[in-house]
Design a protein around this motif. Sequence first.
Motif, short mmCIF file in Angstrom:
data_model
loop_
_atom_site.label_atom_id
_atom_site.label_comp_id
_atom_site.label_asym_id
_atom_site.label_seq_id
_atom_site.Cartn_x
_atom_site.Cartn_y
_atom_site.Cartn_z
N ALA A 215 -25.86 8.92 52.77
CA ALA A 215 -26.78 8.39 51.77
C ALA A 215 -27.18 6.95 52.10
CB ALA A 215 -26.13 8.44 50.38
N THR A 216 -28.44 6.62 51.83
CA THR A 216 -28.92 5.27 52.09
C THR A 216 -28.52 4.32 50.98
OG1 THR A 216 -31.03 5.58 50.94
CG2 THR A 216 -30.92 6.27 53.26
N ARG A 217 -28.63 3.03 51.26
CA ARG A 217 -28.30 2.03 50.24
C ARG A 217 -29.22 2.18 49.02
NH1 ARG A 217 -24.27 -0.09 48.04
NH2 ARG A 217 -25.36 -0.38 46.09
N ASP A 218 -30.50 2.50 49.24
CA ASP A 218 -31.43 2.68 48.13
C ASP A 218 -31.05 3.87 47.26
OD1 ASP A 218 -32.91 0.50 48.90
OD2 ASP A 218 -34.49 1.65 49.88
N GLU A 219 -30.60 4.96 47.89
CA GLU A 219 -30.17 6.14 47.13
C GLU A 219 -28.96 5.81 46.26
OE1 GLU A 219 -31.34 9.94 49.95
OE2 GLU A 219 -29.65 8.69 50.55
N ILE A 220 -28.03 5.07 46.83
CA ILE A 220 -26.83 4.68 46.09
C ILE A 220 -27.21 3.77 44.93
CG2 ILE A 220 -24.65 3.42 46.23
CD1 ILE A 220 -24.55 4.33 49.21
N ALA A 221 -28.09 2.80 45.20
CA ALA A 221 -28.44 1.78 44.21
C ALA A 221 -29.09 2.38 42.97
CB ALA A 221 -29.35 0.73 44.84
N LYS A 222 -29.93 3.41 43.13
CA LYS A 222 -30.63 3.95 41.97
C LYS A 222 -29.66 4.59 40.98
CE LYS A 222 -32.00 8.53 43.74
NZ LYS A 222 -33.17 9.38 44.10
N PHE A 223 -28.56 5.12 41.48
CA PHE A 223 -27.56 5.70 40.59
C PHE A 223 -26.65 4.63 40.00
CE2 PHE A 223 -28.61 9.39 43.33
CZ PHE A 223 -29.13 10.20 42.34
N GLU A 224 -26.35 3.62 40.77
CA GLU A 224 -25.58 2.51 40.23
C GLU A 224 -26.34 1.81 39.11
OE1 GLU A 224 -22.81 1.23 44.06
OE2 GLU A 224 -24.75 0.23 43.76
N GLN A 225 -27.65 1.71 39.25
CA GLN A 225 -28.48 1.10 38.21
C GLN A 225 -28.51 1.94 36.94
OE1 GLN A 225 -32.23 0.57 40.21
NE2 GLN A 225 -31.43 -1.00 41.58
N ALA A 226 -28.23 3.24 37.07
CA ALA A 226 -28.15 4.13 35.91
C ALA A 226 -26.75 4.16 35.31
CB ALA A 226 -28.58 5.54 36.30
N GLY A 227 -25.88 3.27 35.78
CA GLY A 227 -24.53 3.16 35.22
C GLY A 227 -23.52 4.11 35.81
N CYS A 228 -23.80 4.62 37.01
CA CYS A 228 -22.91 5.60 37.64
C CYS A 228 -22.02 4.95 38.69
CB CYS A 228 -23.72 6.71 38.30
SG CYS A 228 -24.83 7.61 37.20
N THR A 229 -20.80 5.44 38.78
CA THR A 229 -19.93 5.12 39.91
C THR A 229 -20.24 6.12 41.02
OG1 THR A 229 -18.18 4.28 38.48
CG2 THR A 229 -17.55 4.95 40.71
N VAL A 230 -20.48 5.63 42.22
CA VAL A 230 -20.88 6.51 43.33
C VAL A 230 -19.72 6.71 44.29
CG1 VAL A 230 -22.45 6.79 45.30
CG2 VAL A 230 -23.29 5.81 43.15
N GLU A 231 -19.46 7.98 44.60
CA GLU A 231 -18.47 8.36 45.61
C GLU A 231 -19.20 9.00 46.79
OE1 GLU A 231 -14.95 8.62 45.84
OE2 GLU A 231 -14.61 7.38 44.06
N LEU A 232 -18.88 8.57 48.00
CA LEU A 232 -19.46 9.12 49.21
C LEU A 232 -18.46 10.04 49.89
CD1 LEU A 232 -21.18 5.93 50.71
CD2 LEU A 232 -22.16 7.65 49.18
N VAL A 233 -18.94 11.19 50.39
CA VAL A 233 -18.07 12.14 51.09
C VAL A 233 -18.53 12.24 52.53
CG1 VAL A 233 -17.17 14.50 51.14
CG2 VAL A 233 -17.70 13.42 48.95
N ALA A 234 -17.66 11.88 53.44
CA ALA A 234 -18.00 11.82 54.85
C ALA A 234 -18.23 13.21 55.45
CB ALA A 234 -16.88 11.11 55.62
#
Length: 260
Positions: A215-234
């Motif tokens: 996932a790109t930084r922009d993809e992660i950021a849009k969910f963080e801005q919605a109040g979500c904690t983001v987990e990445l799976v390698a």
Amino acid sequence: MDEFVIDERGNVLRYFDLHSGREAFEPLVYIHGLGCASSSDYPPVVSAHSYAKRRSLLADLMGSGFSDKPRDGHYHSQAQAAVLSDFVESHGCSRVNLFGHSAGAFVALKLAQMLPIQMRTLILCEPGLTEYGIAMLSEIASQTEEQFVDGGFAHLLAQLKTQGGNDAWLGPFSVASPYAIHQWAQSAIEDNSSHWLDDLARLNAIKGVVLSGAATRDEIAKFEQAGCTVELVANTEHMIAYDNPDGLARAISNLLNLGE
């Protein structure tokens, strides 16, 4: 499998009730994506060593997997959420957690907004439609229901087999109702173009999003801005449950532990 009768005609939603001796009154309900089935996608996840072993309800949505497939059924996302709302209420739970993958994230979000009981945690996995998904579902929706049922569904299955790389998806997709695929494709496109991220931001619950490690930084950021904690799976793409079930189990467990 367990059964939940959804209407007076006896149509049945089927599901697995796993780890039911733990956290019995605060289960995690799994909602699969379009053309998928929880009964095939998530057993490797909930049996992984890194899983929290919380009570897990793996529901096959109507028209999918082992659940019934009435020809005159209603399979758009709002109708699926309504069935799941009755399903959750029938278990007499005090609180509930929800997991939704891909287009199933729209169903999970709608369900979260209509639940008659308190929701603790909403986990969305690869939520929304990819560019590939939009193109494929738009092709489905461009046909009438009759056209898709009579030939479009078989043509799509043959196309997916020819393309290769769809083995994890083809099993449940091939046994899904073409009526369900067509109706859900139409509503998924509409859901994807709606203000669903705003609805997610307004939701009063613990919120988590699981994304591919690519996932790109922009993809992660849009969910963080919605109040979500983001987990990445390698080492995963869109079908995270198949690419790295242990990694997904760990990500889900981490998100369930938030606020405890």
